[in-house]
Every structure is written in C-alpha cells, then in structure tokens.
Design a protein around this motif. Structure first.
Motif, PDB file in Angstrom:
ATOM      1  N   MET A   1       9.735 -11.513  -7.258  1.00 56.33           N
ATOM      2  CA  MET A   1       9.390 -11.863  -5.891  1.00 56.33           C
ATOM      3  C   MET A   1      10.004 -10.878  -4.899  1.00 56.33           C
ATOM      4  O   MET A   1       9.376 -10.500  -3.931  1.00 56.33           O
ATOM      5  CB  MET A   1       9.878 -13.299  -5.633  1.00 56.33           C
ATOM      6  N   LYS A   2      11.256 -10.474  -5.153  1.00 55.23           N
ATOM      7  CA  LYS A   2      11.930  -9.521  -4.263  1.00 55.23           C
ATOM      8  C   LYS A   2      11.173  -8.198  -4.210  1.00 55.23           C
ATOM      9  O   LYS A   2      11.091  -7.554  -3.173  1.00 55.23           O
ATOM     10  CB  LYS A   2      13.358  -9.257  -4.750  1.00 55.23           C
ATOM     11  N   ARG A   3      10.626  -7.811  -5.355  1.00 57.97           N
ATOM     12  CA  ARG A   3       9.909  -6.533  -5.412  1.00 57.97           C
ATOM     13  C   ARG A   3       8.703  -6.547  -4.472  1.00 57.97           C
ATOM     14  O   ARG A   3       8.449  -5.590  -3.764  1.00 57.97           O
ATOM     15  CB  ARG A   3       9.483  -6.262  -6.846  1.00 57.97           C
ATOM     16  N   TYR A   4       7.982  -7.652  -4.470  1.00 52.77           N
ATOM     17  CA  TYR A   4       6.814  -7.760  -3.594  1.00 52.77           C
ATOM     18  C   TYR A   4       7.225  -7.802  -2.127  1.00 52.77           C
ATOM     19  O   TYR A   4       6.544  -7.240  -1.275  1.00 52.77           O
ATOM     20  CB  TYR A   4       5.978  -8.981  -3.958  1.00 52.77           C
ATOM     21  N   GLN A   5       8.344  -8.461  -1.848  1.00 52.43           N
ATOM     22  CA  GLN A   5       8.833  -8.489  -0.467  1.00 52.43           C
ATOM     23  C   GLN A   5       9.174  -7.079   0.010  1.00 52.43           C
ATOM     24  O   GLN A   5       8.839  -6.703   1.131  1.00 52.43           O
ATOM     25  CB  GLN A   5      10.077  -9.374  -0.367  1.00 52.43           C
ATOM     26  N   ASN A   6       9.810  -6.304  -0.855  1.00 50.00           N
ATOM     27  CA  ASN A   6      10.164  -4.930  -0.487  1.00 50.00           C
ATOM     28  C   ASN A   6       8.917  -4.084  -0.269  1.00 50.00           C
ATOM     29  O   ASN A   6       8.869  -3.274   0.662  1.00 50.00           O
ATOM     30  CB  ASN A   6      11.055  -4.307  -1.558  1.00 50.00           C
ATOM     31  N   LEU A   7       7.920  -4.250  -1.127  1.00 54.18           N
ATOM     32  CA  LEU A   7       6.684  -3.486  -0.959  1.00 54.18           C
ATOM     33  C   LEU A   7       5.964  -3.864   0.334  1.00 54.18           C
ATOM     34  O   LEU A   7       5.414  -3.007   1.028  1.00 54.18           O
ATOM     35  CB  LEU A   7       5.768  -3.689  -2.165  1.00 54.18           C
TER      36      LEU A   7
ATOM     37  N   LEU B   1       7.838  -2.304   3.193  1.00 51.46           N
ATOM     38  CA  LEU B   1       7.573  -0.866   3.230  1.00 51.46           C
ATOM     39  C   LEU B   1       6.195  -0.576   3.825  1.00 51.46           C
ATOM     40  O   LEU B   1       6.030   0.344   4.634  1.00 51.46           O
ATOM     41  CB  LEU B   1       7.684  -0.287   1.822  1.00 51.46           C
ATOM     42  N   ALA B   2       5.211  -1.392   3.454  1.00 51.85           N
ATOM     43  CA  ALA B   2       3.864  -1.223   4.012  1.00 51.85           C
ATOM     44  C   ALA B   2       3.857  -1.502   5.517  1.00 51.85           C
ATOM     45  O   ALA B   2       3.195  -0.791   6.287  1.00 51.85           O
ATOM     46  CB  ALA B   2       2.877  -2.150   3.296  1.00 51.85           C
ATOM     47  N   LEU B   3       4.603  -2.512   5.952  1.00 47.01           N
ATOM     48  CA  LEU B   3       4.677  -2.808   7.383  1.00 47.01           C
ATOM     49  C   LEU B   3       5.333  -1.665   8.160  1.00 47.01           C
ATOM     50  O   LEU B   3       4.886  -1.324   9.260  1.00 47.01           O
ATOM     51  CB  LEU B   3       5.435  -4.111   7.619  1.00 47.01           C
ATOM     52  N   VAL B   4       6.363  -1.064   7.591  1.00 46.95           N
ATOM     53  CA  VAL B   4       7.008   0.073   8.250  1.00 46.95           C
ATOM     54  C   VAL B   4       6.027   1.247   8.346  1.00 46.95           C
ATOM     55  O   VAL B   4       5.935   1.911   9.381  1.00 46.95           O
ATOM     56  CB  VAL B   4       8.293   0.481   7.494  1.00 46.95           C
ATOM     57  N   ALA B   5       5.281   1.494   7.278  1.00 49.48           N
ATOM     58  CA  ALA B   5       4.285   2.569   7.308  1.00 49.48           C
ATOM     59  C   ALA B   5       3.232   2.296   8.380  1.00 49.48           C
ATOM     60  O   ALA B   5       2.799   3.217   9.092  1.00 49.48           O
ATOM     61  CB  ALA B   5       3.637   2.718   5.938  1.00 49.48           C
ATOM     62  N   LEU B   6       2.811   1.041   8.520  1.00 48.60           N
ATOM     63  CA  LEU B   6       1.844   0.694   9.564  1.00 48.60           C
ATOM     64  C   LEU B   6       2.438   0.887  10.953  1.00 48.60           C
ATOM     65  O   LEU B   6       1.744   1.347  11.870  1.00 48.60           O
ATOM     66  CB  LEU B   6       1.370  -0.751   9.398  1.00 48.60           C
TER      67      LEU B   6
END
Length: 108
Positions: free
Chosen positions: A1-7, A10-15
């Motif tokens: 679950m933590k892995r998906y939260q990190n991804l 990361l996607a939100l930061v890229a956006l």
C-alpha cells in the motif's frame, strides 16, 4: 500500500510541475515583432548588453541543450534549485541524526 501512495504522490508532484507550463498563454508579439518572453531573466539581458557593448564578441562555449522556451528554462532552473535544496536538507538531517546517535551511544 505504501508503494502505491508513494507513486501517487510522485505523479502529483510531476503534475504540479507540468500543468502550469501548459496553462501559460503566449503573449502577443512585441512592437518590433519579436516574441515576448514571460519569464525572461538576467542572462538574456546580459547577452543583449554584451552585444551592444562589443558587437564582434563571440562566445567561447555554446550550450549543450537549448530549451524550447524561457518557461522551460525557468522550470529546469527551479528543478535544479529544488534538487540541490533537497540534497542539502537530506545531508543536514542525516548529519544531525548521526550526531544524536553518537551522543546516545557514548552516554549508554
């Protein structure tokens, strides 16, 4: 679950980085017909000033990559500053933690 939260984070930061670049509207050309740069900085002003002072001046080094626009150049500069600040913050935090651990070991 933590892995998906990190991804997801990361996607939100890229956006957050990419979306403002798509939202910037191009200004109308200037009076001389040249394109107006919204985020033009001191580098371009210095280049223009050197060109007026010494018209025969030729730069010794050319850039490896020329960004497509001033906005992208600004974004790359901000990204570089953020990465540098992150690295320095990480180093300071790990140094402080290392010092605390050494003190706790010597007291025990």
């Amino acid at each position: 679950m933590k892995r998906y939260q990190n991804l997801i984070l990361l996607a939100l930061v890229a956006l957050l980085v990419a979306v403002p670049l798509w939202m910037v509207k191009r200004p109308a050309p200037g009076p001389d017909g040249a394109e107006v740069e919204i985020f033009a900085g001191a580098d371009g002003q210095a280049r223009d000033l050197v060109g007026t002072i010494a018209p025969s001046y030729k730069p010794r080094v050319n850039p490896l990559m020329e960004p497509a626009s001033g906005e992208i150049e600004s974004m790359l500069f901000a990204l570089q500053a953020a990465l540098g600040a992150g690295f320095i913050g990480y180093w300071l935090g790990s140094s402080a933690t290392r010092t605390k651990l050494r003190r706790s070991k010597s007291e025990a």
